[in-house]
Design an enzyme around this catalytic site. Structure first.
Site, PDB file in Angstrom:
ATOM      1  N   TYR A 172     -26.614  30.421  48.789  1.00 28.32           N
ATOM      2  CA  TYR A 172     -25.114  31.125  49.487  1.00 28.32           C
ATOM      3  C   TYR A 172     -25.505  32.127  50.542  1.00 28.32           C
ATOM      4  O   TYR A 172     -24.512  32.507  51.489  1.00 28.32           O
ATOM      5  CB  TYR A 172     -24.321  31.837  48.434  1.00 28.32           C
ATOM      6  CG  TYR A 172     -23.711  31.012  47.261  1.00 28.32           C
ATOM      7  CD1 TYR A 172     -23.847  29.478  47.288  1.00 28.32           C
ATOM      8  CD2 TYR A 172     -23.231  31.436  46.184  1.00 28.32           C
ATOM      9  CE1 TYR A 172     -23.496  28.866  46.599  1.00 28.32           C
ATOM     10  CE2 TYR A 172     -22.566  30.704  45.026  1.00 28.32           C
ATOM     11  CZ  TYR A 172     -22.919  29.398  45.134  1.00 28.32           C
ATOM     12  OH  TYR A 172     -22.343  28.445  44.373  1.00 28.32           O
ATOM     13  N   LYS A 185     -35.105  25.187  37.916  1.00 23.67           N
ATOM     14  CA  LYS A 185     -35.314  23.531  38.336  1.00 23.67           C
ATOM     15  C   LYS A 185     -36.660  23.515  38.715  1.00 23.67           C
ATOM     16  O   LYS A 185     -37.036  22.787  40.051  1.00 23.67           O
ATOM     17  CB  LYS A 185     -34.340  23.143  39.395  1.00 23.67           C
ATOM     18  CG  LYS A 185     -34.286  21.641  39.482  1.00 23.67           C
ATOM     19  CD  LYS A 185     -33.621  20.906  38.365  1.00 23.67           C
ATOM     20  CE  LYS A 185     -33.559  19.350  38.484  1.00 23.67           C
ATOM     21  NZ  LYS A 185     -33.330  18.591  37.331  1.00 23.67           N
ATOM     22  N   ASP A 239     -30.342  21.343  34.303  1.00 25.26           N
ATOM     23  CA  ASP A 239     -29.779  20.173  33.607  1.00 25.26           C
ATOM     24  C   ASP A 239     -29.533  20.274  32.405  1.00 25.26           C
ATOM     25  O   ASP A 239     -28.381  19.851  31.470  1.00 25.26           O
ATOM     26  CB  ASP A 239     -30.041  18.786  34.502  1.00 25.26           C
ATOM     27  CG  ASP A 239     -31.638  18.946  34.482  1.00 25.26           C
ATOM     28  OD1 ASP A 239     -32.383  19.932  34.255  1.00 25.26           O
ATOM     29  OD2 ASP A 239     -32.158  17.858  34.828  1.00 25.26           O
ATOM     30  N   ASP A 259     -23.771  30.106  39.182  1.00 23.96           N
ATOM     31  CA  ASP A 259     -22.146  29.987  39.414  1.00 23.96           C
ATOM     32  C   ASP A 259     -21.540  28.843  38.676  1.00 23.96           C
ATOM     33  O   ASP A 259     -20.436  28.839  37.867  1.00 23.96           O
ATOM     34  CB  ASP A 259     -22.090  29.699  41.036  1.00 23.96           C
ATOM     35  CG  ASP A 259     -20.782  29.541  41.751  1.00 23.96           C
ATOM     36  OD1 ASP A 259     -19.805  29.893  40.645  1.00 23.96           O
ATOM     37  OD2 ASP A 259     -20.529  29.319  42.701  1.00 23.96           O
ATOM     38  N   ASP A 294     -19.352  29.300  34.680  1.00 22.77           N
ATOM     39  CA  ASP A 294     -17.804  28.599  34.641  1.00 22.77           C
ATOM     40  C   ASP A 294     -18.035  27.777  33.383  1.00 22.77           C
ATOM     41  O   ASP A 294     -17.147  27.645  32.719  1.00 22.77           O
ATOM     42  CB  ASP A 294     -17.693  27.776  35.939  1.00 22.77           C
ATOM     43  CG  ASP A 294     -16.857  28.663  36.943  1.00 22.77           C
ATOM     44  OD1 ASP A 294     -16.788  29.930  36.548  1.00 22.77           O
ATOM     45  OD2 ASP A 294     -15.883  28.180  37.808  1.00 22.77           O
TER      46      ASP A 294
END
Ligand code: NAD
Length: 362
Positions: A149, A194, A226, A250, A254
């Site tokens: 970001y 990852k 994942d 992020d 959620d």
């Protein structure tokens, strides 16, 4: 006996923002003030303009000098920013969330904390089976000021790229924070990355291992992002503290939020190097219900409880506010987003009244 003369005092910057923001911040202030009377503190509020409302008023996503004003306060309480009125794909136009990103950068809010706890009274709200949800108590610690970001990005006529970049120092302070929090919890950190694909994740993992050596009583487990997304749904009770980078955090936070069934219930805190932390519900400005007095104030009230605890050290008051929310739910108080078929739906003010009554009785 605490009298008003020797109340402890704290200065709070409120940023109501857009949509339901002003309604839920007003609700949280009522609860904060009531808890203050009972537990011996007084809050002095300032109000700042950030988000779409700042774009309307000043043409920028944040009023001038806001970060400096926030730095003079003890904590910041934010409602939410954004809404369709300010949606744009034009990179030259200001966007409400630039205010939030700027605030995170300006206050060096490098860690976002999202506690996810199941509420017994709302077990039916989750899309998962009650036995999977009951007893979930985890904390997602998301890196907030680095990664993709904030890395270099560019768009040409037919391509675009974003860069995920991390320094060791950025990873270390986040993972260190996660381990420190885990010391006071169930002493387990899942570092989520990852590392099988991304170089930045391999750096992340190496730093996590180094930090873990300083906390021998906290267990470190590595998990690929994942797999983590899958494990949240399969067996969320296995998690205590999750430490992860900005983009993964992020998405995962959620997902974690929905475990308990409603976005209107979940608080968050963003903490950092400046010592001034920011507290906000995880949900957005809910433009579809804005101005109707229907928003669930619980997420903001619980964010305010986090503020009492983490920024002011008012632990007793913080627990009392959390208990009051739980008690109100157990007594059947529900806003529309958490009401089951046939249950009475309260508005924002009535839900807040129910929480205030539980606080007074508790
Ligand atoms: P949202 O969280 O605002 O709303 C999603 C759904 O949840 C809507 O149906 C809404 O009515 C409901 N909801 C949200 N909060 C609720 C509450 N307290 N009580 C009852 N129902 C609630 O997400 P969105 O619709 O994707 O985004 C709307 C705007 O908010 C967008 O402009 C987005 O950019 C912005 N946003 C801001 C923040 C922030 O300020 N931190 C976070 C997320 C989204």
């Amino acid at each position: 006996m605490t009298t008003p003369a020797n109340y402890r005092g704290y200065r709070v910057m409120t940023l109501p923002g857009d949509g339901v923001g002003p309604e839920i911040v007003a609700a949280a202030r009522r609860v904060l003030d009531a808890a203050g009377q009972r537990y011996g503190y007084l809050l002095a509020y300032e109000e700042g303009v950030m988000g779409g409302c700042a774009i309307d008023a000043f043409g920028t996503p944040m009023e001038a000098g806001l970060i400096e004003r926030c730095q003079k306060c003890d904590a910041v309480l934010l409602g939410a920013v954004g809404g369709p009125k300010w949606d744009t794909t034009d990179p030259d136009k200001p966007r409400p969330e630039q205010g939030l990103l700027g605030m995170r950068k300006g206050l060096e809010l490098f860690a976002n904390l999202r506690p996810v706890r199941s509420f017994k009274a709302l077990a039916h709200n989750s899309t998962l089976k009650p036995e999977v949800i009951d007893g979930v108590d985890m904390l997602v610690v998301r890196e907030l000021t680095g990664g993709v970001y904030f890395g270099k990005s560019e768009r040409t006529a037919d391509t675009a790229y974003d860069t995920m970049i991390y320094s060791e120092a950025e990873v270390e302070r986040l993972v260190e924070y996660a381990f420190t929090v885990a010391e006071g919890r169930r002493k387990l950190v899942h570092s989520v990355d990852k590392a099988n694909v991304l170089e930045s994740s391999r750096l992340w993992r190496a730093v996590a291992i180094r930090v873990a050596e300083r906390h021998p009583n906290v267990e470190l487990r590595h998990m690929l992002v994942d797999n983590c997304a899958m494990q949240f749904i399969r067996d969320p009770k296995q998690f205590d503290v999750i430490a992860t980078e900005n983009l993964f955090g992020d998405v995962l936070s959620d997902e974690a939020a929905m475990l308990t069934g409603s976005i209107g219930m979940l608080p968050s805190a963003s903490v950092g190097a400046s010592g001034v932390s920011l507290y906000e519900p995880i949900h957005g400005s809910a433009p579809d219900i804005a101005g109707k007095g229907l928003a669930n104030p619980c997420a903001t009230i619980l964010s305010a409880a986090m503020m009492l605890d983490l920024s002011f050290g008012e632990r007793e008051a913080a627990r009392a506010v959390e208990r009051a929310v739980e008690t109100a739910l157990e007594q059947g108080a529900r806003t529309a987003d958490i009401a089951a078929f046939g249950e009475t739906k309260l508005g924002t003010a009535e839900m807040t009244d129910a929480i205030l009554a539980a606080l007074a009785a508790g």
